[in-house]
Design a protein around this motif. Structure first.
Motif, PDB file in Angstrom:
ATOM      1  N   ILE A  81      32.162  18.489  47.769  1.00 36.27           N
ATOM      2  CA  ILE A  81      32.219  19.468  46.684  1.00 36.27           C
ATOM      3  C   ILE A  81      31.936  20.874  47.197  1.00 36.27           C
ATOM      4  CG2 ILE A  81      31.114  20.207  44.529  1.00 36.27           C
ATOM      5  CD1 ILE A  81      30.599  17.239  43.938  1.00 36.27           C
ATOM      6  N   VAL A  82      30.934  21.003  48.078  1.00 33.56           N
ATOM      7  CA  VAL A  82      30.475  22.322  48.508  1.00 33.56           C
ATOM      8  C   VAL A  82      31.509  23.023  49.379  1.00 33.56           C
ATOM      9  CG1 VAL A  82      28.805  23.473  50.003  1.00 33.56           C
ATOM     10  CG2 VAL A  82      28.019  21.865  48.277  1.00 33.56           C
ATOM     11  N   VAL A  83      32.095  22.323  50.330  1.00 32.20           N
ATOM     12  CA  VAL A  83      32.966  22.979  51.309  1.00 32.20           C
ATOM     13  C   VAL A  83      34.172  23.654  50.650  1.00 32.20           C
ATOM     14  CG1 VAL A  83      34.459  22.609  53.309  1.00 32.20           C
ATOM     15  CG2 VAL A  83      32.190  21.540  53.223  1.00 32.20           C
ATOM     16  N   PRO A  84      35.012  22.944  49.874  1.00 29.34           N
ATOM     17  CA  PRO A  84      36.153  23.651  49.272  1.00 29.34           C
ATOM     18  C   PRO A  84      35.734  24.661  48.209  1.00 29.34           C
ATOM     19  CG  PRO A  84      36.045  21.391  48.481  1.00 29.34           C
ATOM     20  CD  PRO A  84      35.045  21.503  49.567  1.00 29.34           C
ATOM     21  N   SER A  85      34.675  24.366  47.454  1.00 32.03           N
ATOM     22  CA  SER A  85      34.237  25.312  46.420  1.00 32.03           C
ATOM     23  C   SER A  85      33.767  26.619  47.039  1.00 32.03           C
ATOM     24  CB  SER A  85      33.113  24.694  45.588  1.00 32.03           C
ATOM     25  OG  SER A  85      33.518  23.493  44.976  1.00 32.03           O
ATOM     26  N   THR A  86      33.038  26.536  48.132  1.00 31.37           N
ATOM     27  CA  THR A  86      32.551  27.750  48.792  1.00 31.37           C
ATOM     28  C   THR A  86      33.695  28.552  49.377  1.00 31.37           C
ATOM     29  OG1 THR A  86      30.460  26.651  49.324  1.00 31.37           O
ATOM     30  CG2 THR A  86      31.033  28.601  50.607  1.00 31.37           C
ATOM     31  N   ILE A  87      34.613  27.880  50.056  1.00 27.97           N
ATOM     32  CA  ILE A  87      35.734  28.589  50.682  1.00 27.97           C
ATOM     33  C   ILE A  87      36.604  29.263  49.624  1.00 27.97           C
ATOM     34  CG2 ILE A  87      37.833  28.284  52.038  1.00 27.97           C
ATOM     35  CD1 ILE A  87      36.403  26.048  53.556  1.00 27.97           C
ATOM     36  N   LEU A  88      36.941  28.545  48.572  1.00 24.91           N
ATOM     37  CA  LEU A  88      37.829  29.109  47.550  1.00 24.91           C
ATOM     38  C   LEU A  88      37.178  30.265  46.801  1.00 24.91           C
ATOM     39  CD1 LEU A  88      39.445  25.865  46.067  1.00 24.91           C
ATOM     40  CD2 LEU A  88      40.545  27.595  47.495  1.00 24.91           C
ATOM     41  N   SER A  89      35.926  30.102  46.390  1.00 21.64           N
ATOM     42  CA  SER A  89      35.269  31.160  45.619  1.00 21.64           C
ATOM     43  C   SER A  89      35.077  32.420  46.458  1.00 21.64           C
ATOM     44  CB  SER A  89      33.923  30.671  45.088  1.00 21.64           C
ATOM     45  OG  SER A  89      33.079  30.261  46.136  1.00 21.64           O
ATOM     46  N   ILE A  90      34.733  32.266  47.742  1.00 21.86           N
ATOM     47  CA  ILE A  90      34.559  33.440  48.608  1.00 21.86           C
ATOM     48  C   ILE A  90      35.906  34.103  48.884  1.00 21.86           C
ATOM     49  CG2 ILE A  90      33.918  34.168  50.929  1.00 21.86           C
ATOM     50  CD1 ILE A  90      31.662  32.162  50.849  1.00 21.86           C
ATOM     51  N   ALA A  91      36.938  33.314  49.122  1.00 19.55           N
ATOM     52  CA  ALA A  91      38.264  33.892  49.393  1.00 19.55           C
ATOM     53  C   ALA A  91      38.774  34.673  48.187  1.00 19.55           C
ATOM     54  CB  ALA A  91      39.245  32.779  49.762  1.00 19.55           C
ATOM     55  N   ILE A  92      38.674  34.098  47.001  1.00 19.61           N
ATOM     56  CA  ILE A  92      39.146  34.797  45.799  1.00 19.61           C
ATOM     57  C   ILE A  92      38.284  36.023  45.515  1.00 19.61           C
ATOM     58  CG2 ILE A  92      39.502  34.574  43.317  1.00 19.61           C
ATOM     59  CD1 ILE A  92      40.113  31.622  43.770  1.00 19.61           C
ATOM     60  N   GLY A  93      36.952  35.893  45.667  1.00 22.23           N
ATOM     61  CA  GLY A  93      36.070  37.026  45.435  1.00 22.23           C
ATOM     62  C   GLY A  93      36.316  38.160  46.415  1.00 22.23           C
ATOM     63  N   ALA A  94      36.607  37.833  47.683  1.00 22.07           N
ATOM     64  CA  ALA A  94      36.873  38.877  48.669  1.00 22.07           C
ATOM     65  C   ALA A  94      38.155  39.630  48.343  1.00 22.07           C
ATOM     66  CB  ALA A  94      36.965  38.258  50.064  1.00 22.07           C
ATOM     67  N   VAL A  95      39.200  38.909  47.971  1.00 25.14           N
ATOM     68  CA  VAL A  95      40.465  39.569  47.625  1.00 25.14           C
ATOM     69  C   VAL A  95      40.288  40.420  46.371  1.00 25.14           C
ATOM     70  CG1 VAL A  95      42.849  39.185  46.917  1.00 25.14           C
ATOM     71  CG2 VAL A  95      41.863  37.804  48.754  1.00 25.14           C
ATOM     72  N   ASN A  96      39.579  39.905  45.367  1.00 28.55           N
ATOM     73  CA  ASN A  96      39.345  40.680  44.151  1.00 28.55           C
ATOM     74  C   ASN A  96      38.529  41.938  44.441  1.00 28.55           C
ATOM     75  OD1 ASN A  96      40.725  38.824  42.609  1.00 28.55           O
ATOM     76  ND2 ASN A  96      38.883  37.756  41.916  1.00 28.55           N
ATOM     77  N   GLY A  97      37.461  41.796  45.228  1.00 28.02           N
ATOM     78  CA  GLY A  97      36.650  42.961  45.552  1.00 28.02           C
ATOM     79  C   GLY A  97      37.408  43.996  46.358  1.00 28.02           C
ATOM     80  N   TYR A  98      38.251  43.535  47.270  1.00 32.21           N
ATOM     81  CA  TYR A  98      39.084  44.455  48.052  1.00 32.21           C
ATOM     82  C   TYR A  98      40.079  45.190  47.168  1.00 32.21           C
ATOM     83  CZ  TYR A  98      43.250  45.463  50.905  1.00 32.21           C
ATOM     84  OH  TYR A  98      44.362  46.040  51.462  1.00 32.21           O
ATOM     85  N   ALA A  99      40.726  44.469  46.264  1.00 30.90           N
ATOM     86  CA  ALA A  99      41.710  45.109  45.383  1.00 30.90           C
ATOM     87  C   ALA A  99      41.047  46.091  44.426  1.00 30.90           C
ATOM     88  CB  ALA A  99      42.469  44.034  44.600  1.00 30.90           C
ATOM     89  N   LEU A 100      39.897  45.730  43.884  1.00 34.02           N
ATOM     90  CA  LEU A 100      39.216  46.611  42.944  1.00 34.02           C
ATOM     91  C   LEU A 100      38.604  47.825  43.618  1.00 34.02           C
ATOM     92  CD1 LEU A 100      37.431  43.922  40.719  1.00 34.02           C
ATOM     93  CD2 LEU A 100      39.412  45.307  40.107  1.00 34.02           C
ATOM     94  N   SER A 101      38.332  47.754  44.919  1.00 32.77           N
ATOM     95  CA  SER A 101      37.700  48.873  45.618  1.00 32.77           C
ATOM     96  C   SER A 101      38.706  49.869  46.157  1.00 32.77           C
ATOM     97  CB  SER A 101      36.839  48.345  46.783  1.00 32.77           C
ATOM     98  OG  SER A 101      35.817  47.506  46.313  1.00 32.77           O
ATOM     99  N   PHE A 102      39.853  49.397  46.665  1.00 33.91           N
ATOM    100  CA  PHE A 102      40.775  50.287  47.350  1.00 33.91           C
ATOM    101  C   PHE A 102      42.106  50.466  46.617  1.00 33.91           C
ATOM    102  CE2 PHE A 102      37.996  48.707  50.769  1.00 33.91           C
ATOM    103  CZ  PHE A 102      37.548  49.917  51.278  1.00 33.91           C
ATOM    104  N   TRP A 103      42.664  49.409  46.070  1.00 35.32           N
ATOM    105  CA  TRP A 103      43.974  49.531  45.431  1.00 35.32           C
ATOM    106  C   TRP A 103      43.854  49.965  43.976  1.00 35.32           C
ATOM    107  CZ3 TRP A 103      48.465  49.102  48.194  1.00 35.32           C
ATOM    108  CH2 TRP A 103      48.332  48.625  49.490  1.00 35.32           C
ATOM    109  N   ARG A 104      42.838  49.500  43.295  1.00 37.76           N
ATOM    110  CA  ARG A 104      42.529  49.924  41.924  1.00 37.76           C
ATOM    111  C   ARG A 104      43.769  49.888  41.021  1.00 37.76           C
ATOM    112  NH1 ARG A 104      38.724  55.099  43.654  1.00 37.76           N
ATOM    113  NH2 ARG A 104      37.120  53.847  44.682  1.00 37.76           N
ATOM    114  N   PRO A 105      44.279  48.707  40.742  1.00 42.17           N
ATOM    115  CA  PRO A 105      45.458  48.612  39.863  1.00 42.17           C
ATOM    116  C   PRO A 105      45.119  49.035  38.438  1.00 42.17           C
ATOM    117  CG  PRO A 105      44.518  46.445  40.266  1.00 42.17           C
ATOM    118  CD  PRO A 105      43.778  47.393  41.149  1.00 42.17           C
ATOM    119  N   ARG A 106      46.135  49.168  37.634  1.00 38.39           N
ATOM    120  CA  ARG A 106      45.932  49.568  36.242  1.00 38.39           C
ATOM    121  C   ARG A 106      45.117  48.494  35.515  1.00 38.39           C
ATOM    122  NH1 ARG A 106      51.210  51.258  33.012  1.00 38.39           N
ATOM    123  NH2 ARG A 106      51.147  52.778  34.730  1.00 38.39           N
ATOM    124  N   GLY A 107      44.105  48.941  34.801  1.00 37.50           N
ATOM    125  CA  GLY A 107      43.219  48.021  34.098  1.00 37.50           C
ATOM    126  C   GLY A 107      42.175  47.383  34.973  1.00 37.50           C
ATOM    127  N   ALA A 108      41.938  47.950  36.174  1.00 37.40           N
ATOM    128  CA  ALA A 108      40.963  47.354  37.085  1.00 37.40           C
ATOM    129  C   ALA A 108      39.557  47.402  36.495  1.00 37.40           C
ATOM    130  CB  ALA A 108      40.997  48.079  38.435  1.00 37.40           C
TER     131      ALA A 108
END
Length: 312
Positions: free
Chosen positions: A111-138
């Motif tokens: 349970i831990v291994v895939p949950s940790t990898i997926l949540s960190i990967a999605i969170g990193a992409v979201n944080g990167y997009a919200l910090s630098f690309w800042r799409p409409r409605g960010a």
């Protein structure tokens, strides 16, 4: 000539002392002021408060039941044995089955291994997009994610049960992995967004001028710089998911129960004599992974916090 001869010894003396290293002053002894005594007293009491239960657990886990019945809770074992540990791992009853807590260990790993990898990967992409690309409605999206981070889990248990049952994921390993990924994504997004917001914008602009796109900048520039915050995220997610009880009990199903749920089943088993040494050994085995993680990567955790993981 006499004056010159008379000055020569003095000059030689000055030359000999000029190159000598300065004398090292002795260190001043620390004064035991009331404030210092109070600080050390508080630290000692706090250490005893947290270490005393661990001591009792360790001592009890290696005592035979004959010594435990004597009521000597804090006494060292007279005849230490590892049989309770073996029984907790291999043959303790976790309900209808008596296969020990090892099955729950491998379930927790799955349970831990895939949950940790997926949540960190999605969170990193979201944080990167919200910090630098800042799409409409960010800003609105980030506010919704933060609302989800602070809503109690108990409020969303029943709706999630109905949703997972509708898509045939209830009581399955993919279902519990999806649940932990969803609940971990808001906090991971906040963590990575604050970390990336502390980085210079000039790095991103220079990469854009060089022709870098969304994924190329993220994979080749931002991700290699994210080691400190990734360590913090791994520690947070592994600890939180490993120690979870409610979500594993509700969503994992009987075949994928995590270690915490099986520990509860061992402790609450009332058939025959209550084996306190086995219960303590099972409890320590359940907490080994988070404790080892903190001991091994503690300094990287502090370094990640200090480098901006929770700034902003």
């Amino acid at each position: 000539m006499e004056k010159a001869a008379g000055l020569a010894p003095g000059a030689a003396a000055n030359d000999s002392t000029a190159g000598a290293p300065p004398a090292i002053k002795p260190r001043r002894k620390l004064a035991w002021t009331p404030a210092r005594i109070g600080v050390y007293g508080f630290l000692i009491v706090a250490a005893l408060f947290f270490l005393l239960p661990l001591y009792v657990m360790l001592v009890t886990s290696v005592k035979p039941m004959e010594e435990i019945r004597l009521g000597t809770l804090f006494a060292l074992p007279m005849h230490a044995t590892l049989e309770p540990w073996l029984q907790a791992w291999q043959s303790a009853c976790t309900g209808l089955e008596c296969n020990g807590i090892r099955g729950g260990f491998w379930n927790s790993v799955a349970i831990v291994v895939p949950s940790t990898i997926l949540s960190i990967a999605i969170g990193a992409v979201n944080g990167y997009a919200l910090s630098f690309w800042r799409p409409r409605g960010a800003g609105l999206l980030f506010a919704i994610l933060m609302m989800g981070a602070f809503i109690p889990v108990q409020v969303m248990v029943y709706p999630l049960v109905r949703v997972l049952a509708a898509v045939n994921l209830f009581s399955s390993l993919p279902g519990i992995v999806l649940i932990h990924t969803i609940f971990g994504m808001p906090v991971m997004t906040l963590l990575f967004r604050n970390y990336y917001a502390a980085l210079p914008m000039e790095l991103f602009k220079a990469a854009r001028i060089d022709g870098g796109g969304f994924w190329r900048i993220f994979l080749q520039l931002m991700l290699p710089m994210s080691t400190p915050v990734i360590v913090v995220a791994v520690i947070m997610q592994v600890t939180g998911i490993w120690n979870d009880f409610l979500l594993g009990l509700v969503f994992a199903g009987s075949e994928h129960l995590p270690m915490t749920v099986q520990l509860n089943n061992i402790i609450n088993t009332t058939t025959g004599e209550r084996l306190y040494n086995v219960n303590m050994a099972a409890t320590i085995l359940t907490s080994v992974v988070p404790l080892a993680l903190y001991f091994i990567s503690g300094r990287w955790f502090v370094r990640g916090i200090a480098s901006g993981a929770v700034k902003g």
